[in-house]
Design an enzyme around this catalytic site. Structure first.
Site, PDB file in Angstrom:
ATOM      1  N   THR A   1       0.910  -1.010  -0.285  1.00  0.00           N
ATOM      2  CA  THR A   1      -0.397   0.067   0.097  1.00  0.00           C
ATOM      3  C   THR A   1       1.089   1.292   0.098  1.00  0.00           C
ATOM      4  O   THR A   1       0.268   2.236   0.141  1.00  0.00           O
ATOM      5  CB  THR A   1      -1.252  -0.115   1.174  1.00  0.00           C
ATOM      6  OG1 THR A   1      -0.139  -0.161   2.321  1.00  0.00           O
ATOM      7  CG2 THR A   1      -2.276  -1.248   1.327  1.00  0.00           C
TER       8      THR A   1
ATOM      9  N   TYR B   1      -4.152  14.903   7.547  1.00  0.00           N
ATOM     10  CA  TYR B   1      -4.957  13.759   8.051  1.00  0.00           C
ATOM     11  C   TYR B   1      -6.817  14.570   8.577  1.00  0.00           C
ATOM     12  O   TYR B   1      -6.433  15.183   9.374  1.00  0.00           O
ATOM     13  CB  TYR B   1      -4.401  13.288   9.048  1.00  0.00           C
ATOM     14  CG  TYR B   1      -4.842  11.005   9.977  1.00  0.00           C
ATOM     15  CD1 TYR B   1      -4.139  10.566   8.695  1.00  0.00           C
ATOM     16  CD2 TYR B   1      -5.742  11.513  10.268  1.00  0.00           C
ATOM     17  CE1 TYR B   1      -4.753   9.775   9.112  1.00  0.00           C
ATOM     18  CE2 TYR B   1      -5.978   9.588  10.384  1.00  0.00           C
ATOM     19  CZ  TYR B   1      -5.902   9.141   9.711  1.00  0.00           C
ATOM     20  OH  TYR B   1      -5.491   7.277  10.097  1.00  0.00           O
TER      21      TYR B   1
END
Lengths: 660, 636
Positions: free
Chosen positions: B294, B556
């Protein structure tokens, strides 16, 4: 694009803001505690702080460095130049000046106008909008009163005063220019296409004010006062500047607020008529303003201001904008907008103007003028009343926004209109007569001129109806021109007319078919026509409507034909606009003197320019940029072909949409 | 797989042995946890590791995951938020520093922030209903072949369900209230590279679909089985390939089997005095292979780098055969780097079996820190300056005001009057004396690592920069609590789900000049979308700048809302998340910084990497895996 239920569209109620001014002290009003609501993200700052932020901005610094490199000059010198530009342009809003205006304008407005009516709900919506996102006010432009009135209005409702983009010619007015500046006006040169520094400073100045939420920004989509009271096709420069912070996501959203300001009687009505006929507009000067004082004794009736629903730019843009171009270049670099963006800006501009038109209040006089112009030189008073009432119904069917004062009976309304506009038409022995006689009867030329003046003034009011009527009317004109009932042919002709008149009236770009269907729908609604899949034909009782509508637009059809004929015959070589206008004016003047035409409206320089622009767009005239402006070259054959289409000698040849 | 929750609390701050202690605590997570009993019928075939210890290592995560981990939520069974009898929030278990502590202000925060009430509760199903589980359809010939390889496998319903999902909100919601339409038909546990080769060969022979499974922490729907997959789906669980094969102290590299989870890797390396320093928030559970698949990013990337900087060599088994380089060198110029086809391939090309990764000596000293800024703008400007001067500490994060308040709500009960007095003084100093608005200020948390002397020097440099931007040092404790917050949030979602609050995190990377605009616009978009979609209470919409780079930052977001009164909360949630992603892209942010694409963000791939780019990836897939054996449908 258009709402189908035009007549049932709910509009807000009006409130007269002068009423209170007539009852209480203007001085106290001017000195009232003024604490406007402000944008939630505002970081408070002074006009000077904005100026220095603009000068220091990456955007302006980038251009300064570029120019320094290219011209081999020191950046300091160019920086100095930028400072000067900014000082010339920048506003310096001060509460003192605002209060001064509040006081004097109260006095002046009360003398000039009977009432100033505002939709209060619109003001409330605006109040919310100002707190949420940066706001751009987009009023219609018919008079210098527009921006004074709007600022006055916002002050009255305790809203943040807008900063206004005004033409730099105001600066010529000594004290007034400075006062306007302190009331929040900032000035832009009329044209600065070539000057990169000016463009950078100006754009950044506007964007800085927008981003910081400093104050609502106000400018006129039409670019200038419409001398004909007909909405002018929009300009895109300023609009694309104020939209850019959103495209670059420097702000979350931007509200665009269309505002329709309509005057029962326009302050500059006779000035405009002279100007259209080629008597030049007086330069703005303070002494000129003082001379204009005598108008203070005149009555200019009622003003209606309709503040439209704020339109979210984010909503308009959703799904339309390819974000890539803005992500791949640093945001401070000057970037030519992509075609997508340009198209979007143009669509938004048209949409806003159509909203202005939709909410523009029409006074009874507008109807009277429209009827009168079809019955020159004089008509029976009773018939006028009857026709006016009939037209009122039709206008409402077409979605026009009529304010009938205090539910007056038709007769009283017409009489009061005539009283207000006695300089244009009078009631004489049961007949209404156009006021077209000079003091003494002079030469033939003099008579034609006086008559043209009266007709153009009268037309200014009828013109306010045109954009409401244009779609059904062009269908009616097309029906008469084609002398055919075949839908296909009528549409071709409609589409041709729409193209020819694209600078004359406001059409949303690229939806010819929709416009046609809208026109047909409205005509069906008032039982003027019946339609089937293949055919369109007027009903028996509808022929009156159809002929009225086409008569309403006849001055344009005939006027354009005359102008085209002039271009096809009289001009051989390249010419400039400065040569074209007097040329066509003389040509028409002679025809009028000889009585070969009755089309006085073609003397309007506005129509002449629009017709030329239309030919350029249709490719029949070539426009070339020269060192001292533009020159034009006529393609005789192409112009003749267009003329033939007008005369219905040849069928309009256009590819027809397959779905028809 | 990708990061979703912060690693455990870590150490007590500025002592020289803190780094070691941090690792000890991580290893402490394992102690006492029951070792999964092997299935009797199936014994793993011993594998020969190349030159290393042939002993199969004992991993922290058992084959029967559900014995240690929640079956319908995040993390360990024994660790969760509860409201105790007094109605106060408490965190259970002894694994984390917060364990057993009472959080007196948390209840009020949750009520105020979400309009949630303890009286309105939803409860998850108590256990999995085995009858709902789709049957396992595996053809007998394959089973025979599989048995012949002696590779451990299971067709047990629980085993299959627990490998059918990651940790997206909708996946957890399905576990609590419904059932997946499609799950793996069989789970296999290879213990070494050769086992994987055999499994892939069998899959090719029998035309099966393989979905590799590492730590199961995906938040991109990457582990969901494509509903329309008609072939047998084999979940290839790498958790038993968890040995360190060798450590090369001269070159500071280690060769590790890809199934090892972060905490085991660090724990075992620590025994030899080394670490990788790769600490994604999910490091307790996520695996090395998952990181590679990933393109994971670790909290301390400023010192150690992201996964692409750490990896020296990768071995991957594909239907075409094995792909690897011929040497273990720091860099080579041999055309496009094949590692970059593998990293981020999200299980679409093959199974990563062994990875050679850089290692470093465990740092001698570790110190937390924090800085308060008057507002977010100043904070971002400071981080930008730190990045510009390239003096970022191991970790530097800037949380916005909402997250600062959230962190505050997780403050445990103070033991002594003295501490609370000190807290009061600090607060007074910052808000009254310095004039910071407690509803606007924001906090940066810092983590320094290295030689004691250098750390102290470094610390001074960073604080000096912070001062220039109006920052005030706010102590080690605040810093440490900030890092704890990240791991706690993943557990918090389970608590929220009990009280009608759903939420999730998502991330992006963005150029520096757009950070502020992006943060503001995305948060605003979330608030608006919630309003439009009929969410009755204002959502929690908060962000932090969590990584800094030369040219930009990683941001984030946390987003959660109270869904009472909404009939289809998951659908509404997904619509809002999609809108938020649109907003990110419109603001010049990336599709993902480290969570990956999976199936959740596929729709934007074309826009992200262009038609041709997508074609390039497709042609690699077509060559490597023409029969789509690795058919998880991620990415492309």
């Amino acid at each position: 694009m258009y709402s189908k239920e035009l007549t049932s569209k709910k509009r807000d109620e009006f409130e007269d803001i002068l009423e209170e001014r007539r009852l209480s002290s203007d001085l106290r009003y001017a000195m009232k505690c003024y604490t406007p609501v402000i944008y939630k993200g505002l970081s408070p700052c002074k006009p000077n702080a904005i100026k220095s932020a603009v000068l220091q901005s990456e955007q302006v610094q980038y251009v300064i460095k570029q120019l320094a490199k290219e011209m081999g000059e020191s950046p300091d010198i160019i920086q100095e130049e930028a400072t000067e530009i900014l000082d010339e342009m920048g506003h310096s809003m001060q509460l003192g000046a605002v209060r001064f205006f509040a006081f004097t304008l109260s006095k002046i407005f009360k003398r000039l106008f009977q009432r100033v009516c505002v939709n209060e709900e619109g003001m409330q919506r605006l109040q919310h909008a100002i707190q949420e996102h940066p706001v751009v006010l987009l009023p219609s432009h018919r008079s210098y009163v527009d921006f004074l009135m709007l600022s006055y209005l916002l002050y009255t409702y305790d809203l943040a005063l807008p900063v206004i983009a005004a033409g730099i010619d105001f600066l010529g007015m000594k004290i007034v220019g400075e006062l306007l500046r302190r009331a929040g006006a900032f000035f832009m040169r009329r044209s600065f296409g070539g000057n990169r520094l000016y463009w950078a400073v100006f754009a950044e100045y506007v964007k800085t004010m927008l981003r910081s939420g400093y104050a609502p920004i106000e400018f006129f989509l039409e670019g200038t006062r419409s001398r004909t009271a007909k909405t002018l096709t929009p300009k895109f420069g300023l609009l694309s500047i104020v939209m850019e912070p959103f495209f670059k996501r420097e702000v979350f959203d931007t509200y665009l607020v269309p505002i329709s300001i309509s005057y029962e009687r326009i302050l500059e009505e006779s000035l405009y008529a002279y100007e259209l006929l080629g008597v030049p507009k007086p330069k703005e000067s303070t002494s000129g303003l003082l001379k204009a004082r005598r108008i203070l004794s005149d009555n200019f009736g009622t003003i209606h201001i309709y503040v439209g629903e704020p339109v979210s730019l984010r909503t308009l843009a959703s799904g339309r904008i390819n974000r890539c171009p803005y992500n791949l270049v640093p945001r401070h670099l000057p970037q030519k907008p992509s075609e997508d963006i340009q198209e979007f800006v143009s669509d938004v501009a048209y949409k806003m103007e159509l909203l202005q038109i939709e909410n523009m209040v029409l006074s009874p006089w507008v109807l009277v003028a429209a009827v009168l112009l079809q019955n020159l030189p004089a008509m029976d008073f009773e018939l006028l009343i009857e026709k006016t009432l009939w037209l009122k119904g039709l206008t409402q069917t077409f979605g026009g926004f009529i304010e009938w004062p205090d539910n007056l009976c038709a007769k009283k309304a017409v009489v009061s209109s005539l009283t207000l506009h006695s300089n244009i038409a009078r009631l004489v022995d049961g007949r209404v007569v156009l006021n077209d006689k000079g003091v003494e009867d002079g030469a033939v030329g003099e008579i034609v001129f006086k008559r043209a003046l009266a007709i153009l003034m009268c037309a200014t009011y009828r013109n306010q109806l045109l954009n409401v009527f244009v779609r059904p009317s062009l269908v009616a004109v097309a029906l008469q021109m084609t002398r055919s009932f075949r839908r296909e042919e009528v549409y071709s002709c409609f589409s041709f007319l729409r193209d020819v008149f694209s600078d004359e009236f406001v059409f949303f770009p690229g939806i010819s078919l929709k416009d046609f269907e809208e026109g047909c729908f409205l005509l069906t609604k008032c039982d003027a026509i019946q339609t089937t899949q293949q055919e369109i034909y007027p009903t028996d009782k509808g022929s009156a409507i159809v002929s009225f509508l086409s008569a309403m637009f006849r001055p344009f059809v005939e006027g354009y034909q005359l102008i085209f004929r002039y271009l096809s015959k009289e001009t051989k070589e390249a010419f400039t606009e400065k040569q074209f206008i007097p040329g066509v004016r003389n040509f028409v003047f002679q025809l009028l003197e000889k009585g070969k035409t009755q089309c006085y409206e073609v003397l309007s320089s506005d129509m002449q320019k629009n017709a030329l622009a239309a030919l350029v767009q249709l490719g029949a005239v070539k426009k070339k940029k020269m060192s001292n402006g533009f020159t034009y070259n006529v393609n005789q054959e192409a112009v003749n072909k267009i003329l033939d289409m007008f005369d219905a000698r040849i069928p309009v040849q256009k590819p027809v949409a397959a779905r028809l | 797989m990708a990061a979703a929750a912060e690693e455990a609390a870590g150490s007590g701050g500025g002592s020289p042995s803190s780094a070691r202690r941090r690792l000890r605590i991580i290893s402490g997570h394992l102690r006492g946890s029951p070792r999964a009993p092997e299935r009797e019928a199936l014994s793993p075939s011993p594998c020969k590791a190349q030159g290393g210890s042939a002993e199969p290592a004992s991993g922290s995560i058992p084959k029967k995951r559900q014995e240690l981990l929640k079956w319908n939520g995040w993390g360990y069974n024994d660790s969760k938020f509860i409201f105790n009898k007094k109605g106060q929030a408490e965190f259970t278990g002894k694994r984390y520093r917060l364990g057993g502590m009472v959080l007196p202000t948390f209840k009020e925060w949750i009520e105020k922030t979400f309009g949630a009430s303890l009286e309105h509760k939803t409860t998850s199903r108590a256990s999995l209903n085995v009858n709902d589980v789709p049957p396992s359809i595996v053809n007998e010939e394959f089973l025979q072949d599989l048995r012949a390889t002696k590779i451990s496998y299971s067709q047990d319903a629980e085993d299959r369900v627990f490998r059918a999902h990651g940790h997206c909100l909708h996946e957890i919601f399905v576990l609590r209230e419904g059932m997946f339409k499609r799950i793996p038909d069989i789970v296999v546990w290879p213990v070494c590279h050769e086992d994987v080769v055999k499994i892939v060969e069998l899959a090719c022979k029998h035309n099966l679909c393989i979905i590799p499974f590492g730590g199961g922490t995906s938040v991109s729907s990457a582990l969901e089985c494509p509903e329309e997959e008609k072939r047998t789906i084999v979940s290839l669980d790498t958790s038993q390939m968890n040995r360190i094969l060798w450590i090369d102290e001269k070159n500071l590299t280690a060769c590790v089997e890809a199934g090892i989870v972060g905490q085991d890797l660090e724990k075992q390396l620590a025994e030899s005095g080394f670490c990788t320093g790769h600490e994604p928030d999910s490091m307790e559970f996520s695996s090395l292979g998952g990181w590679v698949a990933t393109r994971a990013s670790g909290m301390k990337k400023n010192i150690y780098g992201n996964i692409e900087d750490l990896v020296i060599h990768i071995k991957m088994v594909t239907p075409r055969g094995i792909v690897e380089k011929n040497c273990q060198v720091p860099r080579m110029s041999t055309g496009p780097d094949i590692h970059h086809f593998i990293m981020g391939s999200e299980g679409t090309l093959g199974v990563v079996t062994e990875v050679t990764i850089k290692i470093r000596p465990v740092p001698e000293y570790q110190k937390y820190g924090s800085v308060v800024f008057p507002n977010f703008e100043r904070g971002v400007a400071c981080l930008r300056e730190v990045a510009k001067q390239r003096c970022a500490p191991a970790s530097i994060r800037l949380v916005d005001n909402a997250q600062f308040q959230f962190g505050h709500a997780l403050k445990p009960q103070v033991a002594s009057i003295f501490t609370s007095f000190l807290d009061g003084l600090k607060k007074f100093y910052i808000t009254k004396f310095k004039g910071f608005d407690p509803n606007i200020l924001c906090v940066a948390t810092l983590l320094f690592e290295g030689d004691r002397e250098k750390v102290l020097q470094h610390e001074k440099q960073v604080y000096d920069i912070a001062t220039k931007f109006g920052g005030l040092a706010a102590g080690e404790d605040n810093g440490q609590r900030g890092y704890m917050l990240t791991f706690v949030i993943a557990y918090l979602r389970d608590l929220g789900l009990d009280y009608y609050v759903i939420g999730e995190s998502f991330e992006t990377s963005v150029p520096w000049d757009r950070v502020l605009d992006l943060c503001r616009n995305v948060k605003e978009r979330i608030v608006r979308e919630c309003k439009e979609k009929g969410v009755q209470f204002a959502p929690l919409s908060t962000c932090r700048v969590t990584q800094t780079y030369d040219a930009g930052a990683c941001v984030y977001f946390y987003f959660a809302f109270n869904y009472r009164g909404i009939s289809d909360p998951i659908h509404v949630y997904e619509q809002i998340e999609r809108a938020a992603r649109e907003e990110i892209l419109a603001n010049g942010g990336s599709l993902s910084h480290h969570h990956g694409v999976g199936k959740l963000r596929k729709r934007w791939m074309k826009e992200s990497i262009s038609d041709v780019g997508l074609g390039m990836l497709r042609s690699v897939k077509e060559y490597v895996d023409p029969n789509n054996i690795f058919g998880n449908k991620n990415l492309l």
